[in-house]
Write a protein that holds these residues in place. Structure first.
Motif, PDB file in Angstrom:
ATOM      1  N   GLY A  48       0.809  -1.201   0.000  1.00 32.31           N
ATOM      2  CA  GLY A  48       0.000   0.000   0.000  1.00 32.31           C
ATOM      3  C   GLY A  48       0.849   1.260   0.000  1.00 32.31           C
ATOM      4  N   PRO A  49       0.188   2.429   0.014  1.00 29.03           N
ATOM      5  CA  PRO A  49       0.916   3.704  -0.032  1.00 29.03           C
ATOM      6  C   PRO A  49       1.744   3.936   1.230  1.00 29.03           C
ATOM      7  CG  PRO A  49      -1.430   3.984  -0.544  1.00 29.03           C
ATOM      8  CD  PRO A  49      -1.266   2.618   0.024  1.00 29.03           C
ATOM      9  N   ARG A  50       2.784   4.728   1.067  1.00 32.50           N
ATOM     10  CA  ARG A  50       3.632   5.162   2.182  1.00 32.50           C
ATOM     11  C   ARG A  50       4.101   3.981   3.038  1.00 32.50           C
ATOM     12  NH1 ARG A  50       5.653   9.822   0.534  1.00 32.50           N
ATOM     13  NH2 ARG A  50       4.083  11.406   0.103  1.00 32.50           N
ATOM     14  N   ALA A  51       4.643   2.989   2.361  1.00 28.09           N
ATOM     15  CA  ALA A  51       5.095   1.778   3.045  1.00 28.09           C
ATOM     16  C   ALA A  51       6.408   2.016   3.785  1.00 28.09           C
ATOM     17  CB  ALA A  51       5.267   0.648   2.036  1.00 28.09           C
ATOM     18  N   VAL A  52       6.593   1.282   4.872  1.00 29.99           N
ATOM     19  CA  VAL A  52       7.836   1.299   5.641  1.00 29.99           C
ATOM     20  C   VAL A  52       8.448  -0.097   5.563  1.00 29.99           C
ATOM     21  CG1 VAL A  52       8.875   1.601   7.921  1.00 29.99           C
ATOM     22  CG2 VAL A  52       6.993   3.088   7.194  1.00 29.99           C
ATOM     23  N   ILE A  53       9.756  -0.165   5.331  1.00 25.61           N
ATOM     24  CA  ILE A  53      10.452  -1.446   5.191  1.00 25.61           C
ATOM     25  C   ILE A  53      11.662  -1.461   6.118  1.00 25.61           C
ATOM     26  CG2 ILE A  53      11.782  -2.919   3.613  1.00 25.61           C
ATOM     27  CD1 ILE A  53      10.003  -1.928   1.344  1.00 25.61           C
ATOM     28  N   GLY A  54      11.844  -2.574   6.817  1.00 29.75           N
ATOM     29  CA  GLY A  54      13.020  -2.765   7.664  1.00 29.75           C
ATOM     30  C   GLY A  54      13.984  -3.717   6.984  1.00 29.75           C
ATOM     31  N   SER A  55      15.196  -3.245   6.675  1.00 30.99           N
ATOM     32  CA  SER A  55      16.155  -4.022   5.891  1.00 30.99           C
ATOM     33  C   SER A  55      17.372  -4.382   6.740  1.00 30.99           C
ATOM     34  CB  SER A  55      16.587  -3.204   4.662  1.00 30.99           C
ATOM     35  OG  SER A  55      17.565  -3.877   3.915  1.00 30.99           O
ATOM     36  N   LEU A  56      17.532  -5.678   7.006  1.00 32.47           N
ATOM     37  CA  LEU A  56      18.636  -6.159   7.839  1.00 32.47           C
ATOM     38  C   LEU A  56      19.742  -6.722   6.948  1.00 32.47           C
ATOM     39  CD1 LEU A  56      19.779  -6.829  10.661  1.00 32.47           C
ATOM     40  CD2 LEU A  56      18.527  -9.001  10.549  1.00 32.47           C
ATOM     41  N   SER A  57      20.960  -6.201   7.093  1.00 35.86           N
ATOM     42  CA  SER A  57      22.104  -6.642   6.294  1.00 35.86           C
ATOM     43  C   SER A  57      23.004  -7.553   7.114  1.00 35.86           C
ATOM     44  CB  SER A  57      22.916  -5.436   5.803  1.00 35.86           C
ATOM     45  OG  SER A  57      22.175  -4.664   4.884  1.00 35.86           O
ATOM     46  N   LEU A  58      23.388  -8.679   6.511  1.00 34.09           N
ATOM     47  CA  LEU A  58      24.270  -9.645   7.157  1.00 34.09           C
ATOM     48  C   LEU A  58      25.363 -10.059   6.174  1.00 34.09           C
ATOM     49  CD1 LEU A  58      21.505 -11.934   8.729  1.00 34.09           C
ATOM     50  CD2 LEU A  58      22.846 -10.201   9.943  1.00 34.09           C
ATOM     51  N   GLY A  59      26.551 -10.330   6.696  1.00 27.40           N
ATOM     52  CA  GLY A  59      27.642 -10.772   5.831  1.00 27.40           C
ATOM     53  C   GLY A  59      28.471  -9.615   5.316  1.00 27.40           C
ATOM     54  N   VAL A  60      28.861  -9.696   4.050  1.00 23.75           N
ATOM     55  CA  VAL A  60      29.734  -8.694   3.435  1.00 23.75           C
ATOM     56  C   VAL A  60      29.087  -7.307   3.452  1.00 23.75           C
ATOM     57  CG1 VAL A  60      30.683  -7.947   1.219  1.00 23.75           C
ATOM     58  CG2 VAL A  60      31.006 -10.292   1.972  1.00 23.75           C
ATOM     59  N   ALA A  61      29.866  -6.298   3.770  1.00 19.92           N
ATOM     60  CA  ALA A  61      29.383  -4.914   3.740  1.00 19.92           C
ATOM     61  C   ALA A  61      29.278  -4.441   2.296  1.00 19.92           C
ATOM     62  CB  ALA A  61      30.327  -4.007   4.523  1.00 19.92           C
ATOM     63  N   ARG A  62      28.195  -3.739   1.980  1.00 25.34           N
ATOM     64  CA  ARG A  62      28.007  -3.188   0.641  1.00 25.34           C
ATOM     65  C   ARG A  62      27.458  -1.772   0.737  1.00 25.34           C
ATOM     66  NH1 ARG A  62      27.735  -7.007  -3.718  1.00 25.34           N
ATOM     67  NH2 ARG A  62      27.309  -5.182  -5.023  1.00 25.34           N
ATOM     68  N   GLU A  63      27.496  -1.082  -0.397  1.00 30.70           N
ATOM     69  CA  GLU A  63      26.922   0.261  -0.483  1.00 30.70           C
ATOM     70  C   GLU A  63      25.444   0.172  -0.836  1.00 30.70           C
ATOM     71  OE1 GLU A  63      28.734   3.565  -2.604  1.00 30.70           O
ATOM     72  OE2 GLU A  63      30.574   2.398  -2.728  1.00 30.70           O
ATOM     73  N   PHE A  64      24.666   1.086  -0.279  1.00 31.87           N
ATOM     74  CA  PHE A  64      23.251   1.233  -0.603  1.00 31.87           C
ATOM     75  C   PHE A  64      23.074   2.680  -1.037  1.00 31.87           C
ATOM     76  CE2 PHE A  64      18.877   2.318   0.700  1.00 31.87           C
ATOM     77  CZ  PHE A  64      18.161   1.310   0.077  1.00 31.87           C
ATOM     78  N   ARG A  65      22.686   2.883  -2.290  1.00 35.17           N
ATOM     79  CA  ARG A  65      22.602   4.248  -2.807  1.00 35.17           C
ATOM     80  C   ARG A  65      21.151   4.693  -2.983  1.00 35.17           C
ATOM     81  NH1 ARG A  65      27.666   5.707  -6.751  1.00 35.17           N
ATOM     82  NH2 ARG A  65      29.286   4.792  -5.417  1.00 35.17           N
ATOM     83  N   VAL A  66      20.912   5.967  -2.718  1.00 35.10           N
ATOM     84  CA  VAL A  66      19.579   6.542  -2.867  1.00 35.10           C
ATOM     85  C   VAL A  66      19.686   7.856  -3.629  1.00 35.10           C
ATOM     86  CG1 VAL A  66      18.750   5.488  -0.727  1.00 35.10           C
ATOM     87  CG2 VAL A  66      19.693   7.793  -0.663  1.00 35.10           C
ATOM     88  N   ARG A  67      18.628   8.205  -4.330  1.00 35.09           N
ATOM     89  CA  ARG A  67      18.544   9.505  -4.997  1.00 35.09           C
ATOM     90  C   ARG A  67      17.090   9.944  -5.047  1.00 35.09           C
ATOM     91  NH1 ARG A  67      16.623   8.932 -10.233  1.00 35.09           N
ATOM     92  NH2 ARG A  67      16.916   6.903 -11.233  1.00 35.09           N
TER      93      ARG A  67
END
Length: 484
Positions: A305-324
């Motif tokens: 639905g609209p205006r969703a919220v997501i919780g993102s858990l990262s495990l293992g190798v570190a990576r970049e997450f880019r936003v614009r």
């Protein structure tokens, strides 16, 4: 006569000397310009290096410092490896003699000793006047540049996200990682159709739900992704469920903090659910090696639905997450997105991202990133390729990413309107089209399924202020399985 000749000789000598000086000055000026251009070129080449490469260089030079501390110092010196290295050298020399054993000095402390006033975060460099009354900091992105963020304060101030480092107890994080690494052996890449060509995603994934999948099918639930009914949906394990309870608590706290500090008048956004965020599904992604990636996109809203919220858990190798941030303009948004997805190198999307400026968030092992209610409609995000990665002691070269989601009961698969292809439609938000930006629409999704052409089904979606669908106003009968 002799005096006149002498004056002429002096004049000739003077003119010749002046010309020589002028020539020397010109040569020196040209040499200075050449050196300046060379330095700028070297700096540009240095700036073109990814954060992973820069961190790898620092790790090789300073193995006794942890990666997070080195990243913090690198950010403080605006991504310049040479400046960060010089600061670390001076700080280390000041703290110990060459003959003494290595002291337990952090990279941050070492660098701070060399240059006074070194900042831990970008936020400390700006006064409160640089922030708006809604809590947003003045945008720091520039055309053609990437802003690298690490501290939670910087992430919250400059993006629609918040981050919590070291989210789980180390043992619990490692146990969950080990379990999902085993599961990931059977993950598959997403397959879909673009311009009548079959393409695959550059990573593998699988969907998990909190209820028994067979029971959902019995009640008419068909999860459709990229126009294909997902038959590989799995049930969330007991370990994943235990972690989801902690994610739920943390995300709800971050949501309330976000509303209070960033949204107008301290109120939730229109269409944002006022209910407690409860994760009941998750998509688990696996990235093996530095070349596996995820292009620029916004997450699907069909079940969220609209205006969703997501919780993102990262495990293992570190990576970049880019936003614009998405800048509205006239154009065919759907065709533009298809061009982006079709291009393996994402040149079209990279051009847009460079024009607007982009932000990189470092996601280390055991970090929870919360994508807030203003993320999916107004921003796009990606996981770019990396030139190099630092292997994880358990995961090796793999990164596991669990995106916990809260699917609305009103948008249960049995309720989704169907197009003329008898396929559940997709819910999208207009992002780029001026005049209709922010409006939601139901569209045919069958065209993404390999071998299908789809239809022209389109209907504007209607929701109340809490984001619940107004099916009757749309002429759609709730809990129906027929065509809309």
């Amino acid at each position: 006569m002799g005096a006149e000749a002498s004056r002429k000789r002096r004049k000739l000598f003077f003119e010749s000397y002046a010309e020589i000086d002028a020539q020397k000055a010109r040569v020196k000026h040209e040499e200075d310009i050449r050196k300046t251009n060379q330095n700028e070129t070297e700096n540009d080449e240095n700036n073109d290096e990814s954060t992973d490469v820069k961190i790898a260089r620092l790790i090789s030079l300073y193995p006794r410092y942890d990666e997070a501390a080195l990243l913090d110092v690198l950010i403080s010196y605006e991504g310049c490896v040479e400046a960060a290295s010089a600061a670390l050298d001076v700080g280390s020399d000041a703290d110990q003699s060459p003959s003494s054993p290595p002291a337990s000095l952090s990279a941050r402390e070492a660098a701070a000793k060399s240059v006074p006033g070194i900042q831990t975060s970008l936020f400390s460099s700006f006064t409160s006047s640089s922030q708006s009354s809604s809590g947003w900091a003045k945008p720091l992105t520039k055309r053609g540049k990437t802003l690298y963020l690490y501290s939670p304060q910087d992430v919250a101030s400059n993006t629609p996200c918040s981050i919590i480092h070291n989210f789980l107890p180390p043992e619990e994080a490692n146990d969950l990682l080990t379990e999902l690494l085993e599961d990931a052996k059977s993950f598959q890449p997403e397959t879909f159709q673009l311009f009548e060509n079959q393409v695959q995603s550059h990573h593998t994934s699988c969907r998990y739900v909190s209820t028994d999948h067979e029971m959902m099918i019995e009640h008419g639930a068909e999860f459709v992704y990229n126009g294909i009914v997902r038959t590989d949906t799995r049930k969330i394990s007991s370990r994943m469920n235990a972690v989801s309870e902690k994610v739920q608590k943390a995300v709800n706290q971050e949501i309330q903090k976000r509303i209070k500090t960033h949204y107008p008048e301290g109120k939730k956004l229109k269409y944002q659910s006022p209910k407690n965020w409860e994760p009941n599904a998750a998509i688990v992604n696996c990235y093996t090696g530095p070349q596996e990636n995820l292009g620029w996109h916004s997450d699907h809203l069909t079940y969220l639905g609209p205006r969703a919220v997501i919780g993102s858990l990262s495990l293992g190798v570190a990576r970049e997450f880019r936003v614009r941030r998405v800048v509205p303009r006239d154009g065919d948004e759907e065709k533009e997105e298809q061009v982006v997805l079709k291009s393996t190198k994402n040149r079209f999307s990279d051009k847009i991202a460079n024009a607007q400026g982009q932000i990189s968030i470092h996601l280390p092992h055991n970090s929870l990133l919360v994508m807030h209610a203003d993320m999916q409609e107004e921003w796009k995000h990606s996981v770019p390729t990396a030139q190099t990665i630092s292997p994880h002691p358990i995961a090796g070269n793999r990164r596991i990413n669990i995106t916990y989601r809260s699917c609305r009961e009103s948008l249960h698969p049995r309720n989704i309107p169907r197009c003329r292809c008898d396929v559940p439609a997709i819910l999208r938000c207009v992002q780029r089209k001026q005049g209709t930006q922010g409006r939601y629409m139901w569209m045919c999704y069958a065209g993404y399924s390999p071998g299908s052409k789809g239809c022209s089904y389109f209907q504007w979606a209607q929701f109340d202020d809490d984001g619940e669908p107004l099916w009757e106003k749309m002429g759609v009968k709730p809990y129906s399985h027929g065509k809309a």
